[in-house]
Design a protein around this motif. Structure first.
Motif, PDB file in Angstrom:
ATOM      1  N   TYR A  20       0.820  -1.217   0.000  1.00 57.62           N
ATOM      2  CA  TYR A  20       0.000   0.000   0.000  1.00 57.62           C
ATOM      3  C   TYR A  20       0.858   1.273   0.000  1.00 57.62           C
ATOM      4  N   GLU A  24       1.544   4.059  -3.106  1.00 56.10           N
ATOM      5  CA  GLU A  24       1.301   5.493  -2.936  1.00 56.10           C
ATOM      6  C   GLU A  24       2.552   6.295  -3.290  1.00 56.10           C
ATOM      7  N   ARG A  57      -6.828   1.782  -9.760  1.00 56.90           N
ATOM      8  CA  ARG A  57      -7.124   3.213  -9.601  1.00 56.90           C
ATOM      9  C   ARG A  57      -5.964   4.097 -10.075  1.00 56.90           C
ATOM     10  N   ARG A 241      -8.480   3.516   5.671  1.00 51.28           N
ATOM     11  CA  ARG A 241      -7.251   4.281   5.859  1.00 51.28           C
ATOM     12  C   ARG A 241      -7.487   5.494   6.733  1.00 51.28           C
ATOM     13  N   ALA A 287      -8.248  11.308   4.665  1.00 54.78           N
ATOM     14  CA  ALA A 287      -7.958  10.153   3.817  1.00 54.78           C
ATOM     15  C   ALA A 287      -7.671  10.615   2.387  1.00 54.78           C
ATOM     16  N   GLY A 288      -6.570  10.154   1.832  1.00 57.38           N
ATOM     17  CA  GLY A 288      -6.194  10.557   0.489  1.00 57.38           C
ATOM     18  C   GLY A 288      -5.513  11.902   0.410  1.00 57.38           C
ATOM     19  N   THR A 289      -5.129  12.478   1.560  1.00 57.16           N
ATOM     20  CA  THR A 289      -4.441  13.774   1.576  1.00 57.16           C
ATOM     21  C   THR A 289      -3.150  13.655   2.385  1.00 57.16           C
ATOM     22  N   ASP A 310      -3.776  10.542   7.278  1.00 57.87           N
ATOM     23  CA  ASP A 310      -3.865   9.334   6.459  1.00 57.87           C
ATOM     24  C   ASP A 310      -2.622   8.509   6.773  1.00 57.87           C
ATOM     25  N   LEU A 313      -0.257   8.117   3.777  1.00 58.49           N
ATOM     26  CA  LEU A 313       0.305   9.312   3.165  1.00 58.49           C
ATOM     27  C   LEU A 313       1.110  10.121   4.184  1.00 58.49           C
ATOM     28  N   ALA A 340      -1.904  12.530  -4.396  1.00 59.56           N
ATOM     29  CA  ALA A 340      -2.720  11.900  -3.346  1.00 59.56           C
ATOM     30  C   ALA A 340      -4.062  11.491  -3.900  1.00 59.56           C
ATOM     31  N   VAL A 341      -4.402  10.239  -3.727  1.00 62.01           N
ATOM     32  CA  VAL A 341      -5.647   9.713  -4.264  1.00 62.01           C
ATOM     33  C   VAL A 341      -6.405   9.024  -3.155  1.00 62.01           C
ATOM     34  N   ALA A 342      -7.679   9.340  -2.988  1.00 60.80           N
ATOM     35  CA  ALA A 342      -8.461   8.712  -1.911  1.00 60.80           C
ATOM     36  C   ALA A 342      -8.822   7.305  -2.275  1.00 60.80           C
TER      37      ALA A 342
END
Length: 342
Positions: A20, A24, A57, A241, A287-289, A310, A313, A340-342
């Motif tokens: 994971y 990222e 994704r 997450r 989340a995602g940031t 997150d 991240l 950054a992707v949620a």
């Protein structure tokens, strides 16, 4: 399109790209105009596979083939920096070999976080084979970074990042009672346990439970950051997450709300990845940031500080990217928002 030529970009590799945090990192490096993602590696024995096949994704965002890793590849690597998203012992084994070739290493495992090698058998379950590197490694809690980043950078753990960012402002300002032992309760999403299937971390099996009482490997890291003992109880929550940490301390008599506010303001003015919220933060909002959201409430001498990040991240890949940007003299947040992707 970036006007930065490909030849001037910093060539990089990610080891552990199938996990994971590694995935990222691949996304962040691909979005960073100052870096080139030259290689992505996973464990040996597997077939090469596009990252987008492992993580759909990232299709049309990250164009890289994840290849099986072997140490014999090191002499052929044409890179300046390697990011290690590996198990602790694997990072400890490969990092010296990369450093010997002149490759700068950013390690996301716990292999080089603790300065005391005698703590590794107790908290990590193995004896450290390269204790000399523990002093060389620079710990990169970026909002509190004062030491220049060198060739070996140890990226903080996810729980220690959330907890330390919450507590350091009031501790450094001298507002916490001398005999206070901070009490921390922190809950992580299931991605913190990694991608490998396990009944204990299966989304269908997880509700909300505490684990790792007094023995979690992040406890000594938190204590090292804060300079005092803590009571740290981690929890596993039924979400993908994010981390929400609740930190409780006793203040010195007479400490005002304005003093607490000033401590946070002075600590984080000009720190672009810290956000103060007007209510208790929600992991869904981070989340995602790459952000850390902070909120606090005071009642007399009691102070409760909430911190949300997150875990993949700000608690891992984004902090590694932030550190690499600073290490190579690039804008601190380069690539962090686009990647950054949620």
């Amino acid at each position: 399109m970036s006007d930065i030529s490909k030849s001037s970009k910093i060539r990089s590799a990610v080891l552990g790209a199938a996990g994971y945090s590694g995935a990222e990192l691949c996304a962040l490096l691909s979005a960073n105009p100052y870096f080139e993602l030259s290689y992505a590696f996973a464990s040996g024995g597997r077939d090469p596979e596009p990252l987008a096949s492992l993580y759909p994704r990232f299709a049309r965002q990250v164009d890289i083939l994840v290849e099986p890793w072997q140490d014999s590849l090191i002499p052929e690597l044409d890179i300046e920096v390697a990011f290690l998203a590996l198990p602790h012992e694997a990072s400890e084994e490969v990092a010296p070999k990369l450093l010997a070739k002149g490759i700068k290493v950013f390690d996301l495992s716990g292999a080089f976080r603790l300065k005391q090698p005698e703590l590794y058998p107790q908290y990590y379950g193995y004896a450290h084979q390269h204790p000399e590197l523990l002093e060389q490694a620079v710990y990169s809690l970026m909002e509190w970074q004062t030491e220049p980043l060198g060739d070996l950078v140890s990226v903080p753990g996810c729980y220690p990042t959330a907890c330390s960012l919450a507590l350091l402002p009031v501790l450094k300002a001298g507002l916490v009672a001398a005999d206070c032992i901070p009490v921390i309760s922190a809950t992580s999403g299931v991605s913190g346990a990694g991608r490998k299937a396990s009944l204990t971390t299966s989304f269908c099996e997880v509700g909300l439970n505490a684990y790792g009482f007094f023995k979690h490997r992040h406890r000594p890291e938190i204590e090292q950051n804060l300079g005092r003992k803590v009571v740290f109880t981690p929890h596993l929550g039924n979400f993908k997450r994010g981390i929400l940490a609740t930190c409780v301390v006793n203040l010195k008599p007479g400490v005002s709300a304005e003093q607490v506010k000033s401590a946070f303001s002075q600590a984080y003015t000009g720190k672009p990845l810290i956000r103060f919220t007007d209510k208790s933060p929600n992991v869904a909002d981070v989340a995602g940031t790459p952000f850390c959201d902070l909120y606090w409430q005071q009642d007399g001498e009691q102070l409760v500080i909430m911190s949300a990040i997150d875990n993949l991240l700000k608690g891992a890949a984004a902090q590694a990217m932030q550190a690499a940007n600073v290490r190579f003299g690039k804008p601190e947040t380069a690539g962090l928002f686009a990647g950054a992707v949620a």
